[in-house]
Design a protein around this motif. Structure first.
Motif, PDB file in Angstrom:
ATOM      1  N   ARG A   7      -7.141  -4.906   5.260  1.00 58.70           N
ATOM      2  CA  ARG A   7      -7.026  -3.715   4.412  1.00 58.70           C
ATOM      3  C   ARG A   7      -6.247  -2.620   5.118  1.00 58.70           C
ATOM      4  O   ARG A   7      -6.180  -2.564   6.339  1.00 58.70           O
ATOM      5  N   ILE A   8      -5.698  -1.722   4.324  1.00 63.08           N
ATOM      6  CA  ILE A   8      -4.916  -0.609   4.856  1.00 63.08           C
ATOM      7  C   ILE A   8      -5.748   0.667   4.710  1.00 63.08           C
ATOM      8  O   ILE A   8      -6.318   0.916   3.655  1.00 63.08           O
ATOM      9  N   SER A   9      -5.786   1.483   5.742  1.00 65.76           N
ATOM     10  CA  SER A   9      -6.507   2.747   5.640  1.00 65.76           C
ATOM     11  C   SER A   9      -5.610   3.815   5.010  1.00 65.76           C
ATOM     12  O   SER A   9      -4.395   3.663   4.922  1.00 65.76           O
ATOM     13  N   LYS A  10      -6.216   4.905   4.596  1.00 65.97           N
ATOM     14  CA  LYS A  10      -5.484   5.991   3.933  1.00 65.97           C
ATOM     15  C   LYS A  10      -4.421   6.624   4.827  1.00 65.97           C
ATOM     16  O   LYS A  10      -3.419   7.130   4.350  1.00 65.97           O
ATOM     17  N   SER A  11      -4.629   6.597   6.116  1.00 61.64           N
ATOM     18  CA  SER A  11      -3.685   7.253   7.024  1.00 61.64           C
ATOM     19  C   SER A  11      -2.307   6.580   7.025  1.00 61.64           C
ATOM     20  O   SER A  11      -1.318   7.202   7.370  1.00 61.64           O
ATOM     21  N   PHE A  12      -2.232   5.318   6.611  1.00 63.31           N
ATOM     22  CA  PHE A  12      -0.958   4.601   6.597  1.00 63.31           C
ATOM     23  C   PHE A  12      -0.229   4.686   5.257  1.00 63.31           C
ATOM     24  O   PHE A  12       0.883   4.195   5.132  1.00 63.31           O
ATOM     25  N   VAL A  16       3.700   3.389   3.996  1.00 67.69           N
ATOM     26  CA  VAL A  16       3.651   2.131   3.259  1.00 67.69           C
ATOM     27  C   VAL A  16       4.261   2.268   1.868  1.00 67.69           C
ATOM     28  O   VAL A  16       4.887   1.345   1.364  1.00 67.69           O
ATOM     29  N   THR A  17       4.123   3.416   1.242  1.00 64.99           N
ATOM     30  CA  THR A  17       4.584   3.581  -0.140  1.00 64.99           C
ATOM     31  C   THR A  17       6.092   3.752  -0.262  1.00 64.99           C
ATOM     32  O   THR A  17       6.587   3.942  -1.374  1.00 64.99           O
ATOM     33  N   LYS A  18       6.825   3.630   0.819  1.00 67.15           N
ATOM     34  CA  LYS A  18       8.278   3.773   0.773  1.00 67.15           C
ATOM     35  C   LYS A  18       8.999   2.431   0.653  1.00 67.15           C
ATOM     36  O   LYS A  18      10.204   2.368   0.744  1.00 67.15           O
ATOM     37  N   GLY A  19       8.263   1.340   0.438  1.00 53.69           N
ATOM     38  CA  GLY A  19       8.873   0.020   0.327  1.00 53.69           C
ATOM     39  C   GLY A  19       9.394  -0.256  -1.069  1.00 53.69           C
ATOM     40  O   GLY A  19       9.409   0.612  -1.944  1.00 53.69           O
ATOM     41  N   THR A  20       9.839  -1.472  -1.292  1.00 53.16           N
ATOM     42  CA  THR A  20      10.318  -1.866  -2.622  1.00 53.16           C
ATOM     43  C   THR A  20       9.123  -2.051  -3.548  1.00 53.16           C
ATOM     44  O   THR A  20       8.023  -2.385  -3.102  1.00 53.16           O
ATOM     45  N   HIS A  21       9.348  -1.817  -4.829  1.00 53.03           N
ATOM     46  CA  HIS A  21       8.233  -1.916  -5.761  1.00 53.03           C
ATOM     47  C   HIS A  21       8.605  -2.765  -6.976  1.00 53.03           C
ATOM     48  O   HIS A  21       9.765  -2.878  -7.337  1.00 53.03           O
ATOM     49  N   HIS A  38      -0.052  -9.599  10.579  1.00 47.06           N
ATOM     50  CA  HIS A  38      -0.542 -10.364   9.442  1.00 47.06           C
ATOM     51  C   HIS A  38      -0.384  -9.532   8.171  1.00 47.06           C
ATOM     52  O   HIS A  38      -0.084  -8.339   8.233  1.00 47.06           O
ATOM     53  N   SER A  39      -0.581 -10.145   7.028  1.00 44.71           N
ATOM     54  CA  SER A  39      -0.487  -9.431   5.751  1.00 44.71           C
ATOM     55  C   SER A  39      -1.653  -8.473   5.589  1.00 44.71           C
ATOM     56  O   SER A  39      -2.750  -8.721   6.092  1.00 44.71           O
ATOM     57  N   SER A  40      -1.416  -7.385   4.882  1.00 46.96           N
ATOM     58  CA  SER A  40      -2.484  -6.444   4.586  1.00 46.96           C
ATOM     59  C   SER A  40      -2.297  -5.912   3.173  1.00 46.96           C
ATOM     60  O   SER A  40      -1.215  -5.988   2.607  1.00 46.96           O
ATOM     61  N   CYS A  41      -3.380  -5.390   2.610  1.00 44.21           N
ATOM     62  CA  CYS A  41      -3.386  -5.011   1.204  1.00 44.21           C
ATOM     63  C   CYS A  41      -4.171  -3.717   1.009  1.00 44.21           C
ATOM     64  O   CYS A  41      -5.090  -3.418   1.758  1.00 44.21           O
ATOM     65  N   ALA A  42      -3.788  -2.968  -0.018  1.00 40.97           N
ATOM     66  CA  ALA A  42      -4.526  -1.774  -0.428  1.00 40.97           C
ATOM     67  C   ALA A  42      -4.462  -1.678  -1.937  1.00 40.97           C
ATOM     68  O   ALA A  42      -3.527  -2.162  -2.563  1.00 40.97           O
ATOM     69  N   VAL A  43      -5.470  -1.076  -2.527  1.00 43.41           N
ATOM     70  CA  VAL A  43      -5.521  -0.856  -3.968  1.00 43.41           C
ATOM     71  C   VAL A  43      -5.748   0.621  -4.193  1.00 43.41           C
ATOM     72  O   VAL A  43      -6.600   1.234  -3.552  1.00 43.41           O
ATOM     73  N   LYS A  44      -4.964   1.188  -5.104  1.00 44.90           N
ATOM     74  CA  LYS A  44      -5.076   2.612  -5.382  1.00 44.90           C
ATOM     75  C   LYS A  44      -5.154   2.795  -6.889  1.00 44.90           C
ATOM     76  O   LYS A  44      -4.267   2.374  -7.622  1.00 44.90           O
ATOM     77  N   GLU A  45      -6.229   3.403  -7.359  1.00 43.90           N
ATOM     78  CA  GLU A  45      -6.363   3.704  -8.780  1.00 43.90           C
ATOM     79  C   GLU A  45      -6.810   5.146  -8.933  1.00 43.90           C
ATOM     80  O   GLU A  45      -7.465   5.692  -8.051  1.00 43.90           O
ATOM     81  N   LYS A  46      -6.423   5.736 -10.039  1.00 48.89           N
ATOM     82  CA  LYS A  46      -6.714   7.146 -10.249  1.00 48.89           C
ATOM     83  C   LYS A  46      -8.006   7.324 -11.036  1.00 48.89           C
ATOM     84  O   LYS A  46      -8.324   6.548 -11.925  1.00 48.89           O
ATOM     85  N   LYS A  47      -8.689   8.376 -10.713  1.00 45.13           N
ATOM     86  CA  LYS A  47      -9.893   8.723 -11.444  1.00 45.13           C
ATOM     87  C   LYS A  47      -9.539   9.127 -12.877  1.00 45.13           C
ATOM     88  O   LYS A  47     -10.357   9.054 -13.775  1.00 45.13           O
ATOM     89  N   LYS A  48      -8.300   9.525 -13.065  1.00 45.37           N
ATOM     90  CA  LYS A  48      -7.809   9.916 -14.385  1.00 45.37           C
ATOM     91  C   LYS A  48      -7.901   8.744 -15.373  1.00 45.37           C
ATOM     92  O   LYS A  48      -8.213   8.941 -16.545  1.00 45.37           O
TER      93      LYS A  48
END
Length: 92
Positions: A7-12, A16-21, A38-48
């Motif tokens: 997993r990826i922590s918030k500090s990174f 990380v968000t500057k890659g291809t999408h 190794h590979s790592s993953c994060a999930v981000k969803e909005k409370k909205k």
């Protein structure tokens, strides 16, 4: 459940968000260079989009589970899944 090693922590997040999408109807996947050997993953969803924490946790667990099942097949990169909008089946 996916180990915290993958997993990826918030500090990174800024670097990380500057890659291809790649975007679909409801999700956006950002792929960037690996932070570790190794590979790592994060999930981000909005409370909205999902007010209840139960819904947000369910989405997070589902995406982490999919990532864990595909871990051996994916290239060694960093992946961030962002929920763009609410699915029509979950309008309640």
């Amino acid at each position: 459940m996916l180990s915290s090693l993958f997993r990826i922590s918030k500090s990174f997040f800024p670097q990380v968000t500057k890659g291809t999408h790649f975007s679909g109807g409801f999700i956006k996947i950002i792929v960037s260079s690996p932070l570790t050997n190794h590979s790592s993953c994060a999930v981000k969803e909005k409370k909205k989009h999902y007010k209840r924490a139960v819904q947000r946790n369910y989405i997070r667990r589902t995406i982490y589970d999919l990532f864990q099942k595909q871990l051996g097949y994916l290239p060694k990169k960093t992946y961030v899944a962002m929920i763009i909008k609410k699915t029509p089946s979950e309008t309640n």
